[in-house]
Motif scaffolding. Structure first.
Motif, PDB file in Angstrom:
ATOM      1  N   ASN A 109       0.681  -1.266  -0.008  1.00 42.78           N
ATOM      2  CA  ASN A 109      -0.147  -0.131   0.229  1.00 42.78           C
ATOM      3  C   ASN A 109       1.171   1.693   0.339  1.00 42.78           C
ATOM      4  OD1 ASN A 109      -2.206  -0.710   0.078  1.00 42.78           O
ATOM      5  ND2 ASN A 109      -2.652  -1.379   2.059  1.00 42.78           N
ATOM      6  N   ARG A 112       2.058   1.947  -3.465  1.00 43.97           N
ATOM      7  CA  ARG A 112       1.044   2.208  -4.391  1.00 43.97           C
ATOM      8  C   ARG A 112       1.196   3.327  -4.442  1.00 43.97           C
ATOM      9  NH1 ARG A 112      -3.145  -1.967  -2.658  1.00 43.97           N
ATOM     10  NH2 ARG A 112      -2.464  -3.644  -4.395  1.00 43.97           N
ATOM     11  N   LEU A 148       0.725  -3.725  -7.594  1.00 43.69           N
ATOM     12  CA  LEU A 148       1.347  -2.205  -7.234  1.00 43.69           C
ATOM     13  C   LEU A 148       0.586  -0.818  -8.361  1.00 43.69           C
ATOM     14  CD1 LEU A 148       5.080  -1.565  -6.492  1.00 43.69           C
ATOM     15  CD2 LEU A 148       4.053  -0.227  -7.694  1.00 43.69           C
ATOM     16  N   ALA A 150      -1.690  -0.573  -9.501  1.00 43.01           N
ATOM     17  CA  ALA A 150      -3.227  -0.311  -9.167  1.00 43.01           C
ATOM     18  C   ALA A 150      -4.047   1.168  -9.938  1.00 43.01           C
ATOM     19  CB  ALA A 150      -4.059   0.245  -7.999  1.00 43.01           C
TER      20      ALA A 150
END
Length: 270
Positions: A109, A112, A148, A150
């Protein structure tokens, strides 16, 4: 075939000398690494313009700048801005390292968020961001890279040699997962070989000259990429020890281009 050469093995050569010697070695362009100890460093990124001018004066394409940038901080603003001013179309982001001692979900996260910020910064400057598939990271394969990214509007830099460090991934599966060759900004080219280690039962994956072959089936991959419509650049990497990196580049370039004229090696896996 349009082949850039990663400038990592050449160190801090002056821009004019770097460009002249790359042209002499037969490169089509440069994958210019911005890192300490190189022709252009993060603190001297203003030299990008001079280096790009030298490359173009020698008939070379400044097709890609590779960096260690992983977040949209002041250094990233400066380097990306200088890429834009120099007319560099693509910039490779840095590596989001995998640490088995940390919580994977939290680290993914964080990566990202950092990557999305970096991609947004690059887009504001008109530079397209590229994420490399690299061993030891959160993005060693296409499937992991997609998690990653996204949905970010960026390109991916497959590298079968890097991927060999953690095993392998069928190059066709890589492209299928990414969504096709139009999602690929550049393809890294090098080869490796697995050798027995010193400890009983251990193995090491070492870089070796592309011209010497290795575990990556380039005679199959190159025509396959053409069949699937890939028309982007390749980036040749000389990571193995050599006393004369320009001679190594010349030899590996000759081998790589020679593969285009050899009889095709096909696979029945598809």
């Amino acid at each position: 075939m349009h082949v850039l050469v990663l400038t990592k093995p050449f160190g801090a050569l002056p821009p004019g000398e770097l460009a002249a010697r790359l042209a002499e070695a037969g490169a089509d362009g440069a994958d210019l690494l911005v890192r300490d100890g190189q022709t252009v460093t993060p603190s001297t990124s203003r030299r990008l313009a001079k280096t790009v001018r030298a490359l173009r004066a020698n008939g070379l394409d400044p097709g890609l700048v590779s960096t260690d940038l992983t977040s949209a901080d002041g250094e990233a603003e400066r380097v990306i801005g200088h890429c834009a001013e120099a007319g560099v179309p693509l910039m490779r982001a840095g590596f989001y390292r995998y640490d088995a001692g940390l919580d994977h979900a939290s680290e993914l996260n964080r990566a990202r968020r950092d990557f999305a910020g970096l991609a947004e910064l690059a887009a504001r400057h008109g530079v397209r961001l590229v994420l490399a598939l690299h061993h030891g990271t959160l993005h060693p394969s296409a499937a992991h890279a997609v998690r990653l990214l996204a949905g970010a509007d960026v390109l991916v830099h497959p590298d079968p040699g890097n991927q060999a460090k953690e095993g392998s991934e069928d190059w066709r599966l890589t492209l299928d997962v990414l969504g096709g060759p139009e999602r690929v900004g550049c393809v890294g080219v090098k080869n490796a070989v697995w050798r027995p280690g010193e400890a009983r039962g251990s193995w090491n994956c070492d870089w070796q000259p592309l011209a010497d072959g290795g575990v990556v089936p380039w005679p199959t991959i190159l025509p396959g990429l053409t069949d699937l419509g890939y028309t982007g650049p390749f980036s040749l990497h000389v990571h193995y020890p050599t006393d004369d990196p320009f001679a190594a580049v010349r030899r590996d370039l000759g081998y790589l281009r020679g593969l285009r004229s050899e009889p095709r090696i096909t696979s029945s896996a598809r």
